[in-house]
Scaffold this motif. Structure first.
Motif, mmCIF file in Angstrom:
data_model
loop_
_atom_site.group_PDB
_atom_site.id
_atom_site.type_symbol
_atom_site.label_atom_id
_atom_site.label_comp_id
_atom_site.label_asym_id
_atom_site.label_seq_id
_atom_site.Cartn_x
_atom_site.Cartn_y
_atom_site.Cartn_z
ATOM 1 N N ARG A 1 0.834 -1.206 0.000
ATOM 2 C CA ARG A 1 0.000 0.000 0.000
ATOM 3 C C ARG A 1 0.865 1.252 0.000
ATOM 4 N NH1 ARG A 1 -5.538 1.131 2.402
ATOM 5 N NH2 ARG A 1 -5.703 -1.087 2.093
ATOM 6 N N GLU A 2 1.928 1.258 0.800
ATOM 7 C CA GLU A 2 2.825 2.413 0.849
ATOM 8 C C GLU A 2 3.592 2.600 -0.459
ATOM 9 O OE1 GLU A 2 3.422 5.014 3.007
ATOM 10 O OE2 GLU A 2 1.524 4.255 3.762
ATOM 11 N N ILE A 3 4.043 1.506 -1.039
ATOM 12 C CA ILE A 3 4.766 1.602 -2.315
ATOM 13 C C ILE A 3 3.851 2.161 -3.396
ATOM 14 C CG2 ILE A 3 5.799 0.238 -4.177
ATOM 15 C CD1 ILE A 3 6.998 -1.560 -1.970
ATOM 16 N N TYR A 4 2.640 1.648 -3.494
ATOM 17 C CA TYR A 4 1.701 2.164 -4.494
ATOM 18 C C TYR A 4 1.290 3.602 -4.192
ATOM 19 C CZ TYR A 4 1.245 -2.345 -6.814
ATOM 20 O OH TYR A 4 1.489 -3.494 -7.521
ATOM 21 N N ARG A 5 1.237 3.970 -2.911
ATOM 22 C CA ARG A 5 0.917 5.361 -2.560
ATOM 23 C C ARG A 5 2.038 6.291 -3.019
ATOM 24 N NH1 ARG A 5 2.172 9.002 0.922
ATOM 25 N NH2 ARG A 5 3.473 7.651 2.172
ATOM 26 N N LEU A 6 3.280 5.858 -2.835
ATOM 27 C CA LEU A 6 4.410 6.676 -3.277
ATOM 28 C C LEU A 6 4.458 6.800 -4.800
ATOM 29 C CD1 LEU A 6 7.217 5.429 -0.869
ATOM 30 C CD2 LEU A 6 6.097 7.665 -0.857
ATOM 31 N N ILE A 7 4.143 5.734 -5.507
ATOM 32 C CA ILE A 7 4.209 5.752 -6.969
ATOM 33 C C ILE A 7 3.024 6.502 -7.583
ATOM 34 C CG2 ILE A 7 4.117 4.301 -9.039
ATOM 35 C CD1 ILE A 7 5.639 2.165 -7.439
ATOM 36 N N PHE A 8 1.813 6.207 -7.127
ATOM 37 C CA PHE A 8 0.611 6.739 -7.757
ATOM 38 C C PHE A 8 -0.029 7.900 -6.999
ATOM 39 C CE2 PHE A 8 0.703 2.267 -9.161
ATOM 40 C CZ PHE A 8 0.913 2.501 -10.510
ATOM 41 N N PRO B 1 -3.246 5.377 -2.060
ATOM 42 C CA PRO B 1 -3.055 3.958 -1.745
ATOM 43 C C PRO B 1 -3.990 3.077 -2.570
ATOM 44 C CG PRO B 1 -4.192 5.048 0.046
ATOM 45 C CD PRO B 1 -3.817 6.111 -0.946
ATOM 46 N N ILE B 2 -3.442 2.042 -3.128
ATOM 47 C CA ILE B 2 -4.219 1.091 -3.915
ATOM 48 C C ILE B 2 -4.102 -0.263 -3.227
ATOM 49 C CG2 ILE B 2 -4.406 -0.083 -6.129
ATOM 50 C CD1 ILE B 2 -2.971 2.286 -7.385
ATOM 51 N N TYR B 3 -5.230 -0.898 -3.030
ATOM 52 C CA TYR B 3 -5.180 -2.266 -2.521
ATOM 53 C C TYR B 3 -6.417 -2.989 -3.008
ATOM 54 C CZ TYR B 3 -3.415 -5.996 0.329
ATOM 55 O OH TYR B 3 -2.868 -7.176 0.736
ATOM 56 N N LEU B 4 -6.227 -3.989 -3.826
ATOM 57 C CA LEU B 4 -7.330 -4.743 -4.397
ATOM 58 C C LEU B 4 -7.328 -6.169 -3.855
ATOM 59 C CD1 LEU B 4 -7.034 -3.605 -8.111
ATOM 60 C CD2 LEU B 4 -8.641 -2.795 -6.405
ATOM 61 N N TRP B 5 -8.403 -6.887 -4.102
ATOM 62 C CA TRP B 5 -8.509 -8.278 -3.680
ATOM 63 C C TRP B 5 -7.416 -9.124 -4.314
ATOM 64 C CZ3 TRP B 5 -8.951 -11.790 -7.502
ATOM 65 C CH2 TRP B 5 -9.365 -11.322 -8.740
ATOM 66 N N SER B 6 -6.975 -8.748 -5.510
ATOM 67 C CA SER B 6 -5.953 -9.542 -6.201
ATOM 68 C C SER B 6 -4.631 -9.515 -5.437
ATOM 69 C CB SER B 6 -5.747 -9.040 -7.626
ATOM 70 O OG SER B 6 -5.163 -7.764 -7.626
ATOM 71 N N MET B 7 -4.352 -8.407 -4.782
ATOM 72 C CA MET B 7 -3.112 -8.313 -4.015
ATOM 73 C C MET B 7 -3.171 -9.218 -2.785
ATOM 74 S SD MET B 7 -2.492 -4.258 -4.472
ATOM 75 C CE MET B 7 -0.953 -4.210 -3.600
ATOM 76 N N THR B 8 -4.313 -9.307 -2.149
ATOM 77 C CA THR B 8 -4.471 -10.206 -1.003
ATOM 78 C C THR B 8 -4.290 -11.658 -1.446
ATOM 79 O OG1 THR B 8 -6.007 -8.667 0.037
ATOM 80 C CG2 THR B 8 -6.025 -10.923 0.849
ATOM 81 N N LEU B 9 -4.897 -12.010 -2.572
ATOM 82 C CA LEU B 9 -4.752 -13.367 -3.090
ATOM 83 C C LEU B 9 -3.292 -13.655 -3.459
ATOM 84 C CD1 LEU B 9 -6.202 -15.959 -3.845
ATOM 85 C CD2 LEU B 9 -6.667 -14.968 -6.077
ATOM 86 N N GLY B 10 -2.610 -12.688 -4.072
ATOM 87 C CA GLY B 10 -1.197 -12.856 -4.401
ATOM 88 C C GLY B 10 -0.347 -13.054 -3.157
ATOM 89 N N ASN B 11 -0.630 -12.289 -2.111
ATOM 90 C CA ASN B 11 0.115 -12.444 -0.853
ATOM 91 C C ASN B 11 -0.159 -13.803 -0.209
ATOM 92 O OD1 ASN B 11 1.355 -9.961 -0.998
ATOM 93 N ND2 ASN B 11 -0.254 -8.922 0.132
ATOM 94 N N PRO C 1 -3.137 -4.125 -10.039
ATOM 95 C CA PRO C 1 -3.558 -2.732 -9.786
ATOM 96 C C PRO C 1 -2.837 -1.707 -10.659
ATOM 97 C CG PRO C 1 -3.262 -3.860 -7.713
ATOM 98 C CD PRO C 1 -2.756 -4.775 -8.785
ATOM 99 N N ILE C 2 -1.613 -1.986 -11.069
ATOM 100 C CA ILE C 2 -0.899 -1.058 -11.948
ATOM 101 C C ILE C 2 -1.566 -1.029 -13.316
ATOM 102 C CG2 ILE C 2 1.288 -0.655 -13.154
ATOM 103 C CD1 ILE C 2 2.701 -1.786 -10.697
ATOM 104 N N TRP C 3 -1.966 -2.190 -13.821
ATOM 105 C CA TRP C 3 -2.615 -2.234 -15.129
ATOM 106 C C TRP C 3 -4.005 -1.635 -15.082
ATOM 107 C CZ3 TRP C 3 -0.885 -7.903 -15.027
ATOM 108 C CH2 TRP C 3 0.443 -7.990 -15.407
ATOM 109 N N ILE C 4 -4.686 -1.762 -13.956
ATOM 110 C CA ILE C 4 -6.033 -1.206 -13.828
ATOM 111 C C ILE C 4 -5.991 0.312 -13.789
ATOM 112 C CG2 ILE C 4 -8.010 -1.009 -12.267
ATOM 113 C CD1 ILE C 4 -7.704 -3.940 -11.656
ATOM 114 N N ASN C 5 -4.996 0.873 -13.088
ATOM 115 C CA ASN C 5 -4.894 2.335 -13.009
ATOM 116 C C ASN C 5 -4.356 2.793 -14.298
ATOM 117 O OD1 ASN C 5 -6.037 3.110 -10.664
ATOM 118 N ND2 ASN C 5 -4.165 3.000 -9.486
#
Length: 99
Positions: free
Chosen positions: A30-37, A40-50, A95-99
């Motif tokens: 969440r922090e990395i995506y907040r710094l880049i974009f 904060p971005i956090y989707l269900w796909s990230m939870t499944l990936g983790n 999330p990068i491709w979605i944004n």
């Protein structure tokens, strides 16, 4: 009886490790995506990936360090490990491709 108690402790350990892993990786991502974009971005796909990453780490490392010992404990095959990690990374990058 001892096998049952060690199994229950191992199950509790697995749950605690899963929760800690999801909290730490989720917060870090969440922090990395907040710094880049900028937001904060956090989707269900990230939870499944983790969760898939945790599965790989648990099956290849943590199951051998726990209380429950079994002759059925085996590492994942190398091809399975690579496939799961690749799939997990794709889920983390969605999330990068979605944004």
């Amino acid at each position: 009886m001892i096998k049952l108690v060690s199994f229950v402790f191992e199950l509790l350990r697995l749950c605690i490790l899963l929760i800690l892993t999801l909290l730490i990786l989720g917060g870090l991502e969440r922090e990395i995506y907040r710094l880049i974009f900028g937001n904060p971005i956090y989707l269900w796909s990230m939870t499944l990936g983790n969760m898939i990453l945790f599965l790989v780490v648990y099956r290849n490392y943590f199951q051998f360090k726990g209380w429950y010992k079994s002759e059925n404990n085996k590492k994942l095959k190398k091809s399975s490990t690579i496939s799961l990690i690749t799939f997990s990374m794709v889920l983390l990058l969605i999330p990068i491709w979605i944004n």
